[in-house]
Structure formats: C-alpha cells, structure tokens
Enzyme design. Structure first.
Site, short mmCIF file in Angstrom:
data_model
loop_
_atom_site.label_atom_id
_atom_site.label_comp_id
_atom_site.label_asym_id
_atom_site.label_seq_id
_atom_site.Cartn_x
_atom_site.Cartn_y
_atom_site.Cartn_z
N CYS A 138 24.95 16.65 13.31
CA CYS A 138 23.98 16.34 14.34
C CYS A 138 23.23 17.60 14.72
O CYS A 138 22.00 17.47 14.99
CB CYS A 138 24.70 15.77 15.52
N GLY A 145 35.43 4.79 10.97
CA GLY A 145 35.88 4.58 9.64
C GLY A 145 35.29 5.69 8.47
O GLY A 145 35.63 6.21 7.51
#
Ligand code: PLP
Length: 396
Positions: A325, A200
């Site tokens: 990341c 989402g």
C-alpha cells in the site's frame, strides 16, 4: 519470474482453485434458498466455517464471520465493538499497524475518540510498559497486529492479552492476524483474544475473501447492514466459491506449518545471511529473534530502494520496498520510522517475503545477483564519503 513478495499477496494454490471450481460451474445456488440444490452450497459454507473455526482454534462455528478481506474484517471488528459500547471513548493501537487499522483510528480520532499509539524499539518490539500504563477504565478497545507486514516481527499476543485483561477485564482485544496465517499456528483460546482477522489472499486463497473471529462474549454491530447472513453480523449473499477456497487454503496451511518453520525459514535465513555477508552496507531492519519465518526486511544504506526494485525487476525478481500500500508513494515507511531506522537506510529498505512455493534455486539466484546490483547502485550514490566511512567502520 522469482516471486518474493508473498506478504503483499500469494499465488492461489492449484488445490484451492480445484476445490473452488465446482462452485462456479455447477453448485451456484444461493445457500439461503430452500430447495435441495441450495443445500449443497449451504453445506459447503457450513463445512468451510468448521474448518476456519479449527484454523483459529475457536470454540464454536458461530464465532466465525466471513468477510471480503482483511481490511473489512478489521473495520468490522473495530467499529463493531465501539458501536456496541458508545460510552467508552478511549482506544489504543500501535504505531506500526497496517493502514486498515491506522487510518481507521485516525478517522475515529476525528470523531472524538482519545487514541494512544504504542511505540516500538529499534528491534521492532512493542513497548509493553507503555501499553500497560495507557489502559484505564475508559479503554474500550486495544488493536494490535500479530506480526508486522513489513518486518515480520511477531508481537507477544498472549502476554498483551494478559496485560489488557489484568488492567481492565472489559477492554476488548482485537488482533490483526493477516500476516501470521499459514506461517505460525494461531489459537484464539490460548492467546485469550476477543477478535481476530485473517485474509485469504495471504495464504494461497484468492483475493476478496477474509474472516473475522469474534468470541461469544463479545458483541458487535454489523458494518454491512442488510440480510440475515452471517447471523446478522455481515449482510450479503455468501461468496460460496471463495469461502470454500479459503477453507481449503486453511487446511493446506495447517498441514504446511512444519515446512514453514523449517524449510521456508531456512531459505529466508540463507538469503539474509548471504546478503549480510556480501554487502557491506546491508542491515536487517528487525531483531532477528521473533519473526515470521518467511520475511526479511533489509536496509541498504545510502542507496534508493526503488532503484534496487527496478534492477531486481529487470531480472524477473519481485520484492517490495515496504507494504504494497505504501510503495508507489515516496513516503518513507511508518513502520521503519517508528523503529528509528536511520533515514539513510529507510529509503534503501527492501522486503523479501517467501512462500512454500519458493525454491532453493530461486534463493541462490537472488543471492548471486544482489551484491552486484548493490555495488552498482553504491557506486552512483551521492553519499560516497559516508559509504567509505561505513566500509571502514565495518572493516574494524
Ligand atoms: N493487515 C495486514 C497486517 C496486512 O498486511 C494487510 C494486507 O497487506 C491487511 C491487513 C489488509 O488485508 P486485505 O488486503 O485483505 O484487505
């Protein structure tokens, strides 16, 4: 602030927040309870599942599992398929997947699976011949992302699906679609995939909600074991406000696809063309044909990406030097390495990722500021000889 890091996460659309609020304040019932009050939560989840089914163009609502994020969806898909079919010990993925797939594959390798990693060329395109040659009767699963988070390069999912099924109809195909949602249409039936994940927060819903499509012919075990929720495929009380929010975001995303393909793409192309024109040591890290419309990854040769980001940050401009990341560590991007981008450009690579909220004024500002930032950093680069040679080469 100018936010050009939408592949890392996106702003929650105010309409999404508005749709969620009643489910925090008034409609807080557990959707599994039997009383009338709970039926409203239950119906909200049911309706949201219908919207997400349409978003995937799945055949049936039963094929949709709500999860907490893209990483959970990928782990559920991969572990779930393999647990169901323990006799097959060969799995395939690409060298440029997100860590939620790559790190899981390396864990599976340690558990005894034989893994093939498919390479890409300098445009970021997948080596389909290698893929075809790797699939055999022992191949349980192929996991390939729909578009790469760092470069935006789109992989030909329908073609990959055909290759897999023609070599071994029993091999399952999982697609990490996290970076295409809201950018291009997705259609699980037309592309013939077995499992597909979304998240989402990449399309203007909040962080902490995702979904997994699993077609009715594919059996999986749950990753989270407990109650009966999600038809026994994912235990845990449903996160009603977030599920409602993601469904609203999916509706808005479907309505916005044309704007992505035209306006967002136009602004991305403007930014990219401007930088390439005005900065002699800039290069696009990708073939420019098949990319999601919002992303450009530009390598600035012989300068340090982290310094570019700090200069941009001083001006209130948010961009990234790879996936969220990996930035923060000085490890060069595994994606750019797989594409054989020269080391001298990998370290100076910046990803700009736009959204429907990006304005022309913002892009004009970044276009205006980039050349002077790069010039300043180029002047203090220890690679002056190489830079002069590059300048001379480009002039000719
Ligand atoms: N897959 C891709 C391609 C991504 O870009 C990301 C997030 O950056 C993920 C998966 C993980 O999604 P999440 O942050 O929702 O776990």
């Amino acid at each position: 602030m100018i936010y050009l890091d939408n592949n890392a996460t996106t702003k929650v659309d105010p309409k999404v927040l508005e749709a969620m609020l009643p489910y925090f304040k008034d409609e807080y019932a557990n959707p599994s309870s039997v009383y009338e009050f709970a039926k409203r939560s239950n119906h909200a989840v049911r309706d949201a599942r219908g919207v997400i089914k349409d978003f995937f163009n799945a055949e049936n609502e039963k094929e949709i599992i709500f999860t907490s994020c893209g990483s959970e969806s990928a782990n559920t898909a991969i572990r779930g398929v393999l647990n169901m079919n323990k006799s097959k010990r060969h799995i395939i993925t690409s060298k440029v997947e997100h860590p939620c797939v790559l790190n899981l594959y390396s864990a599976l390798e340690k558990e005894g699976y034989k893994v093939d990693y498919i390479g890409v060329n300098s445009n970021g395109e997948l080596d389909l011949a290698q893929l075809e040659s790797c699939i055999d009767s022992d191949t349980a699963l192929v996991s390939i992302m729909y578009a790469n988070n760092e470069t935006g390069v789109i992989f030909p999912i329908e073609k990959i699906s055909q290759i897999i099924k023609s070599k071994n109809p029993e091999t399952k195909f999982f697609v990490d679609a996290v970076q295409v949602t809201g950018k291009i249409p997705i259609d699980v039936q037309a592309t013939g995939v077995d499992l597909m994940s979304i998240s989402g927060h990449k399309f203007h819903a909040p962080k902490g909600i995702g979904a997994l499509y699993v077609n009715s012919k594919t059996l999986i075990t749950p990753l989270i074991i407990g109650g009966h929720q999600e038809r026994g495929k994912r235990a845990g009380t449903e996160n009603v406000p977030y599920i409602v929010g993601m469904a609203k975001a999916a509706e808005l995303a479907m309505d916005n696809l044309k704007h992505e393909a035209t306006e967002v793409k136009r602004l991305r192309d403007k930014l990219e063309a401007n930088i390439l024109k005005n900065v002699f040591n800039a290069r696009v890290n990708a073939g420019i044909m098949s990319r999601v419309p919002n992303t450009t990854n530009i390598g600035f040769e012989y300068i340090e990406g982290e310094l570019i980001l700090l200069h941009l940050s001083d001006l209130g401009i948010c961009a990234s030097s790879g996936s969220a990341c990996t930035s923060g560590s000085l490890e060069p991007s595994h994606v750019l390495r797989a594409m054989n981008v020269p080391f001298t450009a990998i370290h100076g690579s910046i990803r700009f990722s736009l959204s429907k909220f990006t304005t022309e004024k913002e892009i004009d500002y970044v276009c205006e500021k980039m050349p002077s930032i790069i010039e300043k950093l180029t002047n203090i680069s220890p690679f002056q000889e190489e830079l002069q040679a590059l300048k001379a080469r480009n002039r000719n």
